[in-house]
Design an enzyme around this catalytic site. Sequence first.
Site, PDB file in Angstrom:
ATOM      1  N   CYS A  97       0.424  -4.134   5.471  1.00  0.00           N
ATOM      2  CA  CYS A  97       0.181  -5.449   6.057  1.00  0.00           C
ATOM      3  C   CYS A  97      -0.808  -6.199   5.161  1.00  0.00           C
ATOM      4  CB  CYS A  97      -0.381  -5.286   7.467  1.00  0.00           C
ATOM      5  SG  CYS A  97      -0.889  -6.842   8.237  1.00  0.00           S
ATOM      6  N   CYS A 100      -4.409  -6.732   7.320  1.00  0.00           N
ATOM      7  CA  CYS A 100      -5.338  -5.651   7.666  1.00  0.00           C
ATOM      8  C   CYS A 100      -5.203  -4.419   6.772  1.00  0.00           C
ATOM      9  CB  CYS A 100      -5.188  -5.260   9.134  1.00  0.00           C
ATOM     10  SG  CYS A 100      -3.641  -4.400   9.532  1.00  0.00           S
ATOM     11  N   CYS A 120      11.652   0.301   4.969  1.00  0.00           N
ATOM     12  CA  CYS A 120      11.715   1.434   5.896  1.00  0.00           C
ATOM     13  C   CYS A 120      10.343   1.543   6.555  1.00  0.00           C
ATOM     14  CB  CYS A 120      12.067   2.677   5.094  1.00  0.00           C
ATOM     15  SG  CYS A 120      12.438   4.119   6.067  1.00  0.00           S
TER      16      CYS A 120
END
Length: 132
Positions: A97, A100, A120
Amino acid sequence: MTEKLVMTDEQWREKLTPEQYHILREKGTERAFTGKYEKNKAEGEYHCAGCGQLLFESADKYDSGSGWPSFTAPAEDDVVEQHRDVTHGMVRTEVVCSNCAGHLGHVFPDGPGESGLRYCINSAALEFEPDD
């Protein structure tokens, strides 16, 4: 560019379930075919379980047969970052991400469609928000 979410290890442990913590913060993985979103066919959005950032949309999800939710592309180009991963005796591309730095899974060059990519992703790294 907005500031990235930074939390202490203790704050992450309080916020996340043990499985989410293991995957998002320790780069773990769930067993194939066990994740809650692997067979999800509902329309909606997939958000980061760590920070809530929109990561993937159901329109880009497909059944890859791999045992994990698979997507052809992120919701936006800048919501995930890619890093070289040489753990476990192989060379892969890790996906995290961008907000974060939570570990999501890996991207592989064997997907369908124009991009040819397969993101995936671990179900435990995601929170699903169905369309109304």
